[in-house]
Scaffold this motif. Structure first.
Motif, PDB file in Angstrom:
ATOM      1  N   GLN A 203      11.337  56.691 -38.590  1.00  0.00           N
ATOM      2  CA  GLN A 203      11.882  57.606 -39.603  1.00  0.00           C
ATOM      3  C   GLN A 203      13.054  58.396 -38.998  1.00  0.00           C
ATOM      4  O   GLN A 203      12.943  58.890 -37.875  1.00  0.00           O
ATOM      5  CB  GLN A 203      10.794  58.572 -40.039  1.00  0.00           C
ATOM      6  CG  GLN A 203      11.302  59.615 -41.019  1.00  0.00           C
ATOM      7  CD  GLN A 203      10.297  60.708 -41.247  1.00  0.00           C
ATOM      8  OE1 GLN A 203       9.810  60.889 -42.341  1.00  0.00           O
ATOM      9  NE2 GLN A 203       9.983  61.407 -40.193  1.00  0.00           N
TER      10      GLN A 203
ATOM     11  N   TYR B 283      18.616  67.501 -40.800  1.00  0.00           N
ATOM     12  CA  TYR B 283      18.421  68.886 -41.239  1.00  0.00           C
ATOM     13  C   TYR B 283      19.773  69.595 -41.244  1.00  0.00           C
ATOM     14  O   TYR B 283      20.357  69.820 -40.179  1.00  0.00           O
ATOM     15  CB  TYR B 283      17.533  69.654 -40.263  1.00  0.00           C
ATOM     16  CG  TYR B 283      16.122  69.145 -40.044  1.00  0.00           C
ATOM     17  CD1 TYR B 283      15.882  68.023 -39.246  1.00  0.00           C
ATOM     18  CD2 TYR B 283      15.028  69.830 -40.553  1.00  0.00           C
ATOM     19  CE1 TYR B 283      14.595  67.594 -38.988  1.00  0.00           C
ATOM     20  CE2 TYR B 283      13.721  69.408 -40.295  1.00  0.00           C
ATOM     21  CZ  TYR B 283      13.521  68.290 -39.521  1.00  0.00           C
ATOM     22  OH  TYR B 283      12.251  67.855 -39.262  1.00  0.00           O
TER      23      TYR B 283
ATOM     24  N   TYR C 226      10.985  72.137 -41.064  1.00  0.00           N
ATOM     25  CA  TYR C 226       9.759  71.407 -41.397  1.00  0.00           C
ATOM     26  C   TYR C 226       8.634  72.333 -40.939  1.00  0.00           C
ATOM     27  O   TYR C 226       8.423  72.517 -39.737  1.00  0.00           O
ATOM     28  CB  TYR C 226       9.760  70.068 -40.653  1.00  0.00           C
ATOM     29  CG  TYR C 226       8.744  69.056 -41.121  1.00  0.00           C
ATOM     30  CD1 TYR C 226       7.747  69.370 -42.056  1.00  0.00           C
ATOM     31  CD2 TYR C 226       8.781  67.748 -40.643  1.00  0.00           C
ATOM     32  CE1 TYR C 226       6.840  68.421 -42.472  1.00  0.00           C
ATOM     33  CE2 TYR C 226       7.872  66.798 -41.047  1.00  0.00           C
ATOM     34  CZ  TYR C 226       6.904  67.138 -41.958  1.00  0.00           C
ATOM     35  OH  TYR C 226       5.992  66.194 -42.362  1.00  0.00           O
TER      36      TYR C 226
ATOM     37  N   ASP D 190       0.193  65.751 -37.773  1.00  0.00           N
ATOM     38  CA  ASP D 190       0.672  64.441 -38.211  1.00  0.00           C
ATOM     39  C   ASP D 190      -0.476  63.491 -38.567  1.00  0.00           C
ATOM     40  O   ASP D 190      -0.260  62.512 -39.282  1.00  0.00           O
ATOM     41  CB  ASP D 190       1.550  63.794 -37.124  1.00  0.00           C
ATOM     42  CG  ASP D 190       2.965  64.362 -37.124  1.00  0.00           C
ATOM     43  OD1 ASP D 190       3.303  65.155 -38.033  1.00  0.00           O
ATOM     44  OD2 ASP D 190       3.736  64.015 -36.206  1.00  0.00           O
TER      45      ASP D 190
ATOM     46  N   LEU E   1       8.932  62.194 -31.088  1.00  0.00           N
ATOM     47  CA  LEU E   1      10.123  62.699 -31.792  1.00  0.00           C
ATOM     48  C   LEU E   1      11.307  62.562 -30.848  1.00  0.00           C
ATOM     49  O   LEU E   1      11.271  63.063 -29.721  1.00  0.00           O
ATOM     50  CB  LEU E   1       9.962  64.185 -32.144  1.00  0.00           C
ATOM     51  CG  LEU E   1       8.773  64.604 -33.021  1.00  0.00           C
ATOM     52  CD1 LEU E   1       8.760  66.121 -33.195  1.00  0.00           C
ATOM     53  CD2 LEU E   1       8.868  63.928 -34.374  1.00  0.00           C
TER      54      LEU E   1
ATOM     55  N   THR F 126      11.440  71.977 -31.793  1.00  0.00           N
ATOM     56  CA  THR F 126      10.123  71.614 -32.327  1.00  0.00           C
ATOM     57  C   THR F 126       9.108  72.603 -31.751  1.00  0.00           C
ATOM     58  O   THR F 126       8.977  72.716 -30.527  1.00  0.00           O
ATOM     59  CB  THR F 126       9.768  70.158 -31.961  1.00  0.00           C
ATOM     60  OG1 THR F 126      10.819  69.308 -32.422  1.00  0.00           O
ATOM     61  CG2 THR F 126       8.456  69.740 -32.604  1.00  0.00           C
TER      62      THR F 126
ATOM     63  N   HIS G  74       2.456  71.457 -35.226  1.00  0.00           N
ATOM     64  CA  HIS G  74       3.860  71.488 -34.776  1.00  0.00           C
ATOM     65  C   HIS G  74       4.771  71.568 -35.989  1.00  0.00           C
ATOM     66  O   HIS G  74       4.393  71.168 -37.092  1.00  0.00           O
ATOM     67  CB  HIS G  74       4.186  70.232 -33.955  1.00  0.00           C
ATOM     68  CG  HIS G  74       4.090  68.977 -34.770  1.00  0.00           C
ATOM     69  ND1 HIS G  74       2.895  68.455 -35.174  1.00  0.00           N
ATOM     70  CD2 HIS G  74       5.049  68.187 -35.303  1.00  0.00           C
ATOM     71  CE1 HIS G  74       3.099  67.388 -35.903  1.00  0.00           C
ATOM     72  NE2 HIS G  74       4.415  67.198 -36.016  1.00  0.00           N
ATOM     73  N   GLY G  75       5.973  72.085 -35.788  1.00  0.00           N
ATOM     74  CA  GLY G  75       6.922  72.206 -36.896  1.00  0.00           C
ATOM     75  C   GLY G  75       8.342  72.094 -36.390  1.00  0.00           C
ATOM     76  O   GLY G  75       8.612  72.232 -35.193  1.00  0.00           O
TER      77      GLY G  75
ATOM     78  N   ILE H 117      17.005  63.663 -36.116  1.00  0.00           N
ATOM     79  CA  ILE H 117      15.840  63.328 -35.291  1.00  0.00           C
ATOM     80  C   ILE H 117      15.263  61.992 -35.748  1.00  0.00           C
ATOM     81  O   ILE H 117      15.378  61.636 -36.925  1.00  0.00           O
ATOM     82  CB  ILE H 117      14.776  64.455 -35.417  1.00  0.00           C
ATOM     83  CG1 ILE H 117      13.755  64.368 -34.303  1.00  0.00           C
ATOM     84  CG2 ILE H 117      14.087  64.455 -36.756  1.00  0.00           C
ATOM     85  CD1 ILE H 117      12.895  65.610 -34.203  1.00  0.00           C
TER      86      ILE H 117
ATOM     87  N   THR I 287      11.603  59.875 -35.745  1.00  0.00           N
ATOM     88  CA  THR I 287      10.154  60.045 -35.535  1.00  0.00           C
ATOM     89  C   THR I 287       9.471  58.685 -35.511  1.00  0.00           C
ATOM     90  O   THR I 287       9.673  57.870 -36.413  1.00  0.00           O
ATOM     91  CB  THR I 287       9.528  60.872 -36.686  1.00  0.00           C
ATOM     92  OG1 THR I 287      10.215  62.104 -36.795  1.00  0.00           O
ATOM     93  CG2 THR I 287       8.059  61.134 -36.429  1.00  0.00           C
TER      94      THR I 287
HETATM   95  O1  PD2 Z   1      12.095  67.635 -36.762  1.00  0.00           O
HETATM   96  C1  PD2 Z   1      11.144  68.099 -36.123  1.00  0.00           C
HETATM   97  O2  PD2 Z   1      11.291  68.802 -35.122  1.00  0.00           O
HETATM   98  C2  PD2 Z   1       9.779  67.741 -36.583  1.00  0.00           C
HETATM   99  C3  PD2 Z   1       8.810  68.687 -36.506  1.00  0.00           C
HETATM  100  C4  PD2 Z   1       7.557  68.367 -36.949  1.00  0.00           C
HETATM  101  C5  PD2 Z   1       9.491  66.479 -37.086  1.00  0.00           C
HETATM  102  C6  PD2 Z   1       8.187  66.226 -37.470  1.00  0.00           C
HETATM  103  N1  PD2 Z   1       7.236  67.146 -37.384  1.00  0.00           N
HETATM  104  C7  PD2 Z   1       7.763  64.915 -37.976  1.00  0.00           C
HETATM  105  O3  PD2 Z   1       8.639  64.074 -38.251  1.00  0.00           O
HETATM  106  O4  PD2 Z   1       6.528  64.723 -38.100  1.00  0.00           O
END
Ligand code: PD2
Ligand code: ZN
Length: 301
Positions: A195, A199, A205, A210, A234, A246, A278-279, A290, A292
């Motif tokens: 993925q 942003y 996010y 997850d 990530l 993150t 996490h975010g 990013i 993933t």
């Molecule tokens: O973009 C991020 O840092 C981030 C943070 C949390 C991406 C994801 N989760 C994800 O793709 O699951």
């Protein structure tokens, strides 16, 4: 005093001799668990066993297997989901770099709980650009998993735009997938499609896990394709000017988004005790790209 009544090694043997592990007797099992419950640290426990004539490797194995078995029994009694094998890089000797076949990846940080490793130079600047260029024309508003149904939905917690590359879709996707497989010893086939998220300033996010929540009605549908998610990698494709790291709130830490670097974290059971909340922190200036990669228990098709 917790150290009293040290366990005998059963039969005497020089401590330096390697041998197959003797069966852990019920008395020894009880002793190990009592010591652990009395908060005797693992190195002290190991030393006690060595002092009683156990070879270090055999004592270590006996300790590990006894405690693992005990903890999994306790977890089951508490209604926790069972622990499963997860991807893991080879870090026993604390290497500075790991060879992933066509590249050396640097190890920057390794944390036990949450199980998390930060890598540098997983991708070159050119490879990051190639991924962004291939993703850009295919971007759409990011969706999240609809936990009730197992489908997908627009969610206010996730204000990025994104797309998925099917596994092996382009040369750079194949390169990255092969590196990840080598880095964490997990089959390419167990990975979901890659993925890519973008942003703009202000996008974020919000913190989440997850793995698929076992209590949600849509989860059995999601698990049909390869079982649970067991790890996330990530990869930062650019370096935002400010913000966009993150965050791992339970670890009180934030991983800075730096082009070509990556954060890996695994979750051996779908439970908050993995501390993998996490975010993506809001991008304050500049933008963030990013990639993933979510890894499943089994082949994902
Ligand atoms: O973009 C991020 O840092 C981030 C943070 C949390 C991406 C994801 N989760 C994800 O793709 O699951
Ligand atoms: Zn996430």
């Amino acid at each position: 005093m917790a150290h009293r009544n040290r366990p005998s090694a059963g039969r005497s043997r020089p401590a330096s001799t390697r041998s197959t592990a003797p069966a852990v007797t019920p008395a020894l099992r009880e002793w190990i668990i009592a010591q652990a419950q009395a908060n005797v640290a693992a190195p002290a426990l190991l030393q006690s066993m060595q002092d009683a004539g156990w070879a270090e490797d055999v004592a270590m194995e006996a300790l590990e297997s006894t405690l693992r078995e005990h903890l999994s029994g306790v977890a089951e009694q508490q209604g926790l989901p069972p622990v499963v094998p997860v991807p893991e890089p080879t870090l026993q000797t604390s290497p500075a770099r790991i060879n992933v076949g066509d590249r050396q990846v640097d190890v920057l940080v390794s944390l036990a709980l949450p199980r998390l490793v930060v890598f540098a130079n997983l991708l070159s600047a050119e490879e990051c650009e190639a991924l962004i260029d291939a993703a850009r024309p295919r971007m759409a508003r990011s969706l999240t998993v609809a936990t009730r149904t197992g489908g997908e939905e627009v969610n206010g917690d996730r204000t990025s735009r994104g797309m998925f590359f099917p596994r092996g879709d382009t040369a750079v996707v194949r390169t990255l997938e092969a590196r990840i497989a080598k880095l964490v010893h997990w089959p390419v086939e167990n990975g979901e499609g890659l993925q890519v998220l973008h942003y703009p300033p202000g996008a974020e996010y919000k913190p989440h896990y997850d793995y698929f929540d076992p209590t949600e009605p849509g989860t059995p549908t999601l698990l049909r394709r390869g079982g649970q998610r067991v790890a996330t990698l990530l990869v930062y494709l650019n370096t935002p000017t400010e913000g966009g790291g993150t965050t791992f709130p339970h670890a009180h830490m934030e991983v800075a988004a730096q082009r070509g670097n990556a954060v890996f974290f695994s979750y051996e059971r779908p439970h908050p005790d993995t501390r993998t909340l996490h975010g993506g922190a809001p991008v304050l200036s500049g933008e963030k790209w990013i990639a993933t990669k979510w890894l499943r228990e089994r082949e994902f098709n």
